[in-house]
Design a protein around this motif. Structure first.
Motif, PDB file in Angstrom:
ATOM      1  N   ASP A  65     -10.554  -7.171  -0.031  1.00  0.00           N
ATOM      2  CA  ASP A  65     -10.614  -6.950  -1.354  1.00  0.00           C
ATOM      3  C   ASP A  65     -10.486  -5.615  -1.430  1.00  0.00           C
ATOM      4  OD1 ASP A  65     -11.404  -9.663  -1.953  1.00  0.00           O
ATOM      5  OD2 ASP A  65     -13.242  -9.139  -1.281  1.00  0.00           O
ATOM      6  N   ALA A  84      -5.323 -12.330  -1.360  1.00  0.00           N
ATOM      7  CA  ALA A  84      -6.204 -11.655  -0.328  1.00  0.00           C
ATOM      8  C   ALA A  84      -5.654 -12.002   0.945  1.00  0.00           C
ATOM      9  CB  ALA A  84      -7.575 -12.310  -0.304  1.00  0.00           C
ATOM     10  N   LEU A 105     -12.765  -4.436  -7.957  1.00  0.00           N
ATOM     11  CA  LEU A 105     -11.738  -4.805  -8.243  1.00  0.00           C
ATOM     12  C   LEU A 105     -11.347  -4.807  -9.698  1.00  0.00           C
ATOM     13  CD1 LEU A 105     -10.960  -8.040  -6.341  1.00  0.00           C
ATOM     14  CD2 LEU A 105      -9.372  -5.909  -5.856  1.00  0.00           C
ATOM     15  N   VAL A 161      -7.907  -4.400 -12.184  1.00  0.00           N
ATOM     16  CA  VAL A 161      -7.614  -5.663 -12.235  1.00  0.00           C
ATOM     17  C   VAL A 161      -8.058  -6.349 -13.453  1.00  0.00           C
ATOM     18  CG1 VAL A 161      -7.711  -7.755 -10.896  1.00  0.00           C
ATOM     19  CG2 VAL A 161      -7.464  -5.860  -9.573  1.00  0.00           C
ATOM     20  N   ALA A 201      -6.162 -10.714  -9.239  1.00  0.00           N
ATOM     21  CA  ALA A 201      -6.335 -10.566  -7.747  1.00  0.00           C
ATOM     22  C   ALA A 201      -7.256 -11.760  -7.038  1.00  0.00           C
ATOM     23  CB  ALA A 201      -7.131  -9.191  -7.576  1.00  0.00           C
ATOM     24  N   LEU A 258      -2.285 -10.103  -6.858  1.00  0.00           N
ATOM     25  CA  LEU A 258      -2.771  -9.697  -5.376  1.00  0.00           C
ATOM     26  C   LEU A 258      -3.464 -10.864  -4.887  1.00  0.00           C
ATOM     27  CD1 LEU A 258      -3.948  -6.297  -6.890  1.00  0.00           C
ATOM     28  CD2 LEU A 258      -1.669  -6.796  -5.726  1.00  0.00           C
ATOM     29  N   LYS A 279      -8.436  -3.612   0.229  1.00  0.00           N
ATOM     30  CA  LYS A 279      -6.865  -3.352   0.244  1.00  0.00           C
ATOM     31  C   LYS A 279      -6.474  -3.916  -1.405  1.00  0.00           C
ATOM     32  CE  LYS A 279      -2.780  -4.587   2.376  1.00  0.00           C
ATOM     33  NZ  LYS A 279      -2.022  -5.719   3.539  1.00  0.00           N
ATOM     34  N   ASN A 280      -6.829  -4.667  -1.806  1.00  0.00           N
ATOM     35  CA  ASN A 280      -6.407  -5.175  -3.036  1.00  0.00           C
ATOM     36  C   ASN A 280      -6.804  -4.108  -4.330  1.00  0.00           C
ATOM     37  OD1 ASN A 280      -4.865  -7.343  -2.550  1.00  0.00           O
ATOM     38  ND2 ASN A 280      -6.515  -8.848  -2.940  1.00  0.00           N
ATOM     39  N   THR A 295       0.843  -1.179   0.127  1.00  0.00           N
ATOM     40  CA  THR A 295       0.075  -0.038   0.012  1.00  0.00           C
ATOM     41  C   THR A 295       0.906   1.187  -0.093  1.00  0.00           C
ATOM     42  OG1 THR A 295      -0.275  -0.010   2.428  1.00  0.00           O
ATOM     43  CG2 THR A 295      -1.986  -1.216   1.073  1.00  0.00           C
TER      44      THR A 295
END
Length: 146
Positions: free
Chosen positions: A54, A46, A92, A97, A81, A44, A56-57, A26
């Motif tokens: 999710d 989890a 996402l 993604v 991800a 990515l 955060k990704n 991050t």
């Protein structure tokens, strides 16, 4: 990328095209290290211990997409991800993604198919096992006999 120290499988340690960026993904400083070897793809995973894995990704994916556009360092990083909550798949995708994988969806499907068709788990195991020698598919068509 991984915030926690990990040990790569020996097969991957010897590969010149696989690398791990250690640090908190991050933080932009960690992500900027992706530019050094010109990353082609990012996975990515989890964080199962986190309530908002999710989200955060999605944040990391947004930052990666921003880094792709740095003048003089433009690149196209393929993002994959892992999804925890299927309601958040759209977030996402909108964060950039390219592929979203829900292991829970696959695991329940594999369990159900294996209950219906004996030895189906072996088919999935072979399809999902990676090595330099196991990435080919062969289809055999058998004419029905009437």
């Amino acid at each position: 990328m991984c915030a926690e120290p990990i040990k790569l499988d020996p097969e991957f340690q010897e590969r010149a095209d696989v690398f791990v960026v250690q640090g908190d993904p991050t933080h932009h400083g960690t992500l900027e290290r992706l530019n050094a070897p010109k990353a082609k793809a990012i996975i990515l995973l989890a964080d199962a211990d986190m309530e908002a894995a999710d989200e955060k990704n999605a944040l990391i994916a947004l930052a990666v997409k921003h880094l792709e556009k740095i003048p003089g360092q433009e690149q196209d990083i393929h993002g994959v991800a892992e999804l925890v909550n299927s309601d958040r798949q759209r977030h996402l995708k909108e964060a950039g993604v390219d592929e979203v994988i829900s292991s829970q969806d696959y695991s329940s499907g594999i369990l159900a198919q294996s209950a219906l068709f004996r030895q189906m788990s072996e088919v999935y195991r072979q399809l999902l096992t990676y090595s330099d020698h196991t990435n080919e598919f062969y289809f055999y068509f058998i004419e029905p006999v009437y």
